[in-house]
Design a protein around this motif. Structure first.
Motif, PDB file in Angstrom:
ATOM      1  N   LEU A   3       1.016  -1.013   0.258  1.00  0.00           N
ATOM      2  CA  LEU A   3       0.019   0.338  -0.439  1.00  0.00           C
ATOM      3  C   LEU A   3       0.649   1.199   0.197  1.00  0.00           C
ATOM      4  O   LEU A   3       1.986   1.464   0.496  1.00  0.00           O
ATOM      5  N   ILE A  55       1.055   5.322   4.327  1.00  0.00           N
ATOM      6  CA  ILE A  55       0.297   4.442   5.757  1.00  0.00           C
ATOM      7  C   ILE A  55       1.129   4.647   6.041  1.00  0.00           C
ATOM      8  O   ILE A  55       2.057   3.451   6.107  1.00  0.00           O
ATOM      9  N   ASP A 103     -10.667   2.701   2.454  1.00  0.00           N
ATOM     10  CA  ASP A 103     -10.185   3.398   1.510  1.00  0.00           C
ATOM     11  C   ASP A 103     -11.743   4.547   1.173  1.00  0.00           C
ATOM     12  O   ASP A 103     -12.877   4.710   0.344  1.00  0.00           O
ATOM     13  N   ASN A 145      -6.243   5.148   4.080  1.00  0.00           N
ATOM     14  CA  ASN A 145      -5.993   5.485   3.394  1.00  0.00           C
ATOM     15  C   ASN A 145      -6.302   7.309   3.378  1.00  0.00           C
ATOM     16  O   ASN A 145      -6.492   7.944   2.516  1.00  0.00           O
ATOM     17  N   VAL A 176      -2.705   8.369   7.035  1.00  0.00           N
ATOM     18  CA  VAL A 176      -1.784   8.671   6.469  1.00  0.00           C
ATOM     19  C   VAL A 176      -1.824  10.464   6.997  1.00  0.00           C
ATOM     20  O   VAL A 176      -1.280  11.246   6.973  1.00  0.00           O
ATOM     21  N   ILE A 197      -6.416   0.227  -3.574  1.00  0.00           N
ATOM     22  CA  ILE A 197      -6.077   1.618  -3.201  1.00  0.00           C
ATOM     23  C   ILE A 197      -4.169   1.330  -3.595  1.00  0.00           C
ATOM     24  O   ILE A 197      -3.697   0.720  -3.357  1.00  0.00           O
ATOM     25  N   GLY A 198      -4.248   2.829  -3.706  1.00  0.00           N
ATOM     26  CA  GLY A 198      -3.164   3.140  -4.679  1.00  0.00           C
ATOM     27  C   GLY A 198      -2.714   1.677  -5.445  1.00  0.00           C
ATOM     28  O   GLY A 198      -1.095   2.181  -5.916  1.00  0.00           O
TER      29      GLY A 198
END
Length: 217
Positions: free
Chosen positions: A31, A35, A84, A113, A132, A154-155
């Motif tokens: 991820l 984070i 998310d 996130n 984050v 995510i990402g």
């Protein structure tokens, strides 16, 4: 079986597991590096419970906290909550009361996130949270849950219900459900060899000779 896998995964570290994922051709399982754990010693490991959210649309809306309560009721023992937040990037998407409730439901941590508030209270609670940023702003007028326990991304990392996560100070990894046990068994063997090599190096051993013998470095 789930609790056994979670306990074994928690004894590992992300560097060893990431190497195994690389060897299996899974090189996009980490991820975003923004984070981070709320406290450096925090770790999370276990099956995911996913949440996908979005910025609150304009106009009259039901109180989003009702949906949050539905989500909290659905959390299963051992779960790591993975959030998310979608297109909302200012509010706190998780806080102390949610942490308390999730803990009582048997959750073992949360990965966001996005934003977190009530940090001192969460630290006192000892509930592992990765986030984050921090924000005092409530999500109640800014953000709502769209879905939970469904696939999210995510990402660039796809996260499916049934997948596992492992997070520590170096980052958070996603382990596909079908490969969790294989990854854990292989990483355990790598860690066993690394412990031998570490001990030999501290006695003055040659890294080249040890690498030739154990193939870890």
């Amino acid at each position: 079986m789930t609790e056994e896998l979670r306990a074994r995964l928690l004894r590992l570290y992300t560097g060893a597991v990431a190497d195994i994922l690389d060897e299996l051709g899974l090189r996009n399982q980490c991820l975003p590096p923004a984070i981070r754990p709320l406290e450096p010693k925090m770790k999370v490991a276990g099956p995911v419970f996913t949440i996908r959210g979005r910025a609150m649309p304009p106009g009259e809306r039901p109180d989003p906290r009702l949906r949050q309560m539905d989500m909290l009721d659905a959390i299963f023992p051992g779960a790591v909550i993975v959030i998310d937040p979608g297109d909302e990037a200012r509010a706190a998407h998780w806080g102390e009361l949610m942490s308390n409730t999730a803990l009582q439901k048997g959750a073992t941590g949360c990965v966001i996130n996005g934003g977190l508030r009530d940090s001192p209270q969460i630290l006192e609670l000892g509930f592992p949270v990765f986030r984050v940023f921090h924000s005092p702003l409530t999500a109640a007028v800014r953000w709502e849950i769209a879905e939970f326990n469904t696939p999210i991304r995510i990402g660039g990392v796809d996260i499916m219900p049934g997948d596992y996560v492992l997070g520590d100070l170096d980052g958070v990894l996603v382990l596909p459900a079908a490969l969790v046990e294989k990854v854990i068994v292989t990483a355990e063997e790598v860690c066993r060899k690394e412990a031998i090599v570490r001990g030999e190096l501290q006695k003055g051993g040659s890294i080249r000779q040890l690498f030739d013998k154990y193939r870890v470095f």
